[in-house]
Scaffold this motif. Structure first.
Motif, short mmCIF file in Angstrom:
data_model
loop_
_atom_site.label_atom_id
_atom_site.label_comp_id
_atom_site.label_asym_id
_atom_site.label_seq_id
_atom_site.Cartn_x
_atom_site.Cartn_y
_atom_site.Cartn_z
N LEU A 138 -8.43 3.16 -3.62
CA LEU A 138 -7.18 2.96 -2.90
C LEU A 138 -6.54 4.29 -2.55
O LEU A 138 -6.41 5.17 -3.40
N HIS A 139 -6.09 4.41 -1.32
CA HIS A 139 -5.38 5.60 -0.87
C HIS A 139 -4.02 5.66 -1.56
O HIS A 139 -3.43 4.62 -1.89
N PRO A 140 -3.48 6.87 -1.82
CA PRO A 140 -2.16 6.95 -2.45
C PRO A 140 -1.08 6.15 -1.74
O PRO A 140 -0.18 5.60 -2.38
N SER A 141 -1.15 6.05 -0.43
CA SER A 141 -0.15 5.25 0.30
C SER A 141 -0.22 3.79 -0.10
O SER A 141 0.81 3.12 -0.25
N ALA A 142 -1.42 3.26 -0.28
CA ALA A 142 -1.59 1.87 -0.69
C ALA A 142 -1.09 1.65 -2.10
O ALA A 142 -0.48 0.61 -2.42
N LEU A 143 -1.31 2.63 -2.98
CA LEU A 143 -0.84 2.51 -4.35
C LEU A 143 0.69 2.47 -4.41
O LEU A 143 1.28 1.63 -5.10
N LEU A 144 1.34 3.38 -3.68
CA LEU A 144 2.81 3.38 -3.66
C LEU A 144 3.35 2.10 -3.05
O LEU A 144 4.34 1.54 -3.52
N TRP A 145 2.70 1.62 -2.00
CA TRP A 145 3.13 0.38 -1.35
C TRP A 145 3.00 -0.80 -2.30
O TRP A 145 3.92 -1.63 -2.40
N LEU A 146 1.90 -0.88 -3.03
CA LEU A 146 1.72 -1.98 -3.98
C LEU A 146 2.80 -2.00 -5.05
O LEU A 146 3.28 -3.05 -5.45
N ALA A 147 3.19 -0.82 -5.53
CA ALA A 147 4.17 -0.72 -6.62
C ALA A 147 5.60 -0.91 -6.15
O ALA A 147 6.51 -0.99 -6.98
N THR A 148 5.80 -1.01 -4.85
CA THR A 148 7.15 -1.17 -4.31
C THR A 148 7.20 -2.39 -3.39
O THR A 148 7.42 -3.50 -3.83
N GLU A 149 6.95 -2.16 -2.12
CA GLU A 149 7.08 -3.25 -1.15
C GLU A 149 6.09 -4.37 -1.37
O GLU A 149 6.41 -5.56 -1.20
N GLY A 150 4.85 -4.03 -1.74
CA GLY A 150 3.85 -5.08 -1.95
C GLY A 150 4.27 -6.04 -3.05
O GLY A 150 4.20 -7.26 -2.88
N SER A 151 4.71 -5.50 -4.18
CA SER A 151 5.15 -6.37 -5.27
C SER A 151 6.42 -7.11 -4.90
O SER A 151 6.60 -8.28 -5.28
N ALA A 152 7.33 -6.47 -4.17
CA ALA A 152 8.54 -7.16 -3.72
C ALA A 152 8.18 -8.34 -2.82
O ALA A 152 8.78 -9.42 -2.92
#
Length: 436
Positions: free
Chosen positions: A351-365
């Motif tokens: 996973l690209h760092p952008s995908a990881l940050l997205w998962l931990a914020t907007e994705g989980s929201a």
């Protein structure tokens, strides 16, 4: 009228936002501003943009300049068990043994109000110290544990989801209820807490092995009465668990079918782990809009398996990220992102760092159906924010110093960061301080 106070506060630093889902659309959906800013007014994000532009437009606003630190939405932990806080990182058991050896004895203790409050308070302070501002937690079978969870969340002004865990078999007598009492207790708690401030109640059957069909049907009926509530449970975490479910429910086509037949499959459903899914289960989850919650540190710690992030994301599944405290081995969403990366590597889909940050914020929201409130820096959302120091330790600092872009700068913090990387936390705009 205090004109200066009403003008809000501008937070200045690096910012990252998303115009799409980098899991499926790539890192081009990310927007990085090396000198960005967030304007906070009345606990909400009012504007996001370039720091110079916002300061010129709002000259009366207070300014907090974080330098080159990274301003992000507060992390969103989409699946955990706050009652297991004190037993996190207990040695070496598979799921069922781990529940019997550690989890169930500890959960019995939370029927004591004082102990439940102590653990709930400790949990929230630990999570906030790691930059997590929104959580979805299982409580215990005791309503006392639910009350403690929500009271401690409310005292901190948090956006939080919780629910009474329901079990009427295959658990110690002190942790079991009945189909009727599970319905009655859950409904009473729901009517007390759901929609109160920033709190939401989740209908919470632990998982199919610890509930009879009658209890699952009762909880399915409750969810049908209150469909705006989330429903959280576990699904296909380990292969021996899947086999056990097939023995307990021989009439079901598969594990998910147990939930489907009892009214527990649908939009707003949060299905923790979801590792060993059949093709039919994947199709039905996609059709019904259930969210799959990836718990990577737990999956490796308890030896459950490797979540198919690449395949499930490509299908269009709704996916969130979670610590799964205390089966998960860390309170940190940074460590959780690192583990998700490692599992992706093992599956050949890093996973690209952008995908990881997205998962931990907007994705989980989005998995929690809370993206209109948390998980982004979008104007109008609650100002729950974490500020990360991208040079928090000597090892991280020396690598970040050689970075050629924002992703090379942030990735060492994802892989090696901990609570030392959390420079500041805001809850609805207000600075959080440990012990305050």
């Amino acid at each position: 009228m205090n004109t200066r106070a009403s003008s809000g506060e501008i937070l200045v630093g690096q910012t990252i936002g998303f115009s799409g889902n980098p899991l499926t659309e790539g890192p081009g959906t990310a927007r990085h501003d090396a000198r960005g800013a967030v304007l906070i007014k009345d606990g909400k994000i009012a504007e996001v943009g370039n720091a110079d532009d916002l300061r010129r437009a709002h000259p009366e606003a207070d300014v907090t300049d974080y330098g080159d630190r990274l301003i992000l939405p507060g992390f969103v932990d989409a699946h955990l068990h706050y009652p297991q806080t004190a037993i996190i990182a207990s040695w070496g058991k598979r799921l069922i043994d781990w529940l019997n050896s550690y989890t169930f004895p500890e959960e019995i203790r939370l029927s004591d109000p004082a102990y439940a409050r102590q653990i709930a308070g400790r949990f929230f302070d630990l999570s906030l110290g790691h930059g997590t501002t929104t959580v979805a937690s299982f409580c215990t079978v005791s309503p006392v544990s639910v009350t403690a969870f929500f009271e401690e969340a409310e005292a901190r002004g948090l956006c939080a989801i919780g629910g009474k865990t329901c079990m009427d078999r295959n658990a110690p007598e002190a942790l079991t209820d009945t189909a009727q009492s599970a319905y009655d207790d859950s409904k009473a708690l729901l009517e007390t807490w759901h929609g109160r401030g920033r709190l939401s109640y989740a209908v919470t059957p632990r998982f199919a092995p610890t509930s009879t069909r009658e209890q699952l049907e009762a909880l399915g009926a409750l969810w049908a009465e209150f469909p705006d509530c989330p429903m959280q449970t576990h699904l296909s975490e380990q292969t021996d668990e899947v086999t056990w479910v097939a023995e307990l429910f021989p009439e079901a086509r598969d594990y998910l079918d147990v939930y489907e037949q009892t009214g527990l499959l649908g939009r707003g459903g949060l299905y923790g782990h979801a590792i060993h899914l059949t093709e039919r289960e994947r199709r039905r989850l996609l059709e019904e809009g259930g969210a799959l919650i990836h718990c990577p540190t737990s999956n490796t710690f308890i030896g459950s398996g490797l979540f198919d992030m690449g395949g499930l994301a490509a299908e269009g599944q709704i996916i969130g990220l979670a610590t799964d405290t205390g089966g998960g081995s860390s309170f940190s969403m940074l460590r959780t992102m690192a583990a998700a990366y490692e599992i992706g590597q093992l599956r050949g889909t890093p996973l690209h760092p952008s995908a990881l940050l997205w998962l931990a914020t907007e994705g989980s929201a989005r998995a929690l159906r809370l993206e209109h409130r948390v998980g982004t820096l979008a104007p109008g959302t609650d100002a729950d924010i974490v500020v990360l120091d991208l040079a928090s330790t000597p090892a991280i600092a020396q690598r970040a110093a050689e970075a050629n872009d924002i992703w090379e700068a942030v990735f060492p913090t994802i892989m090696m960061g901990d609570d030392r990387a959390v420079h500041d936390v805001r809850i609805a705009g207000k600075r959080w301080q440990a012990g305050a």
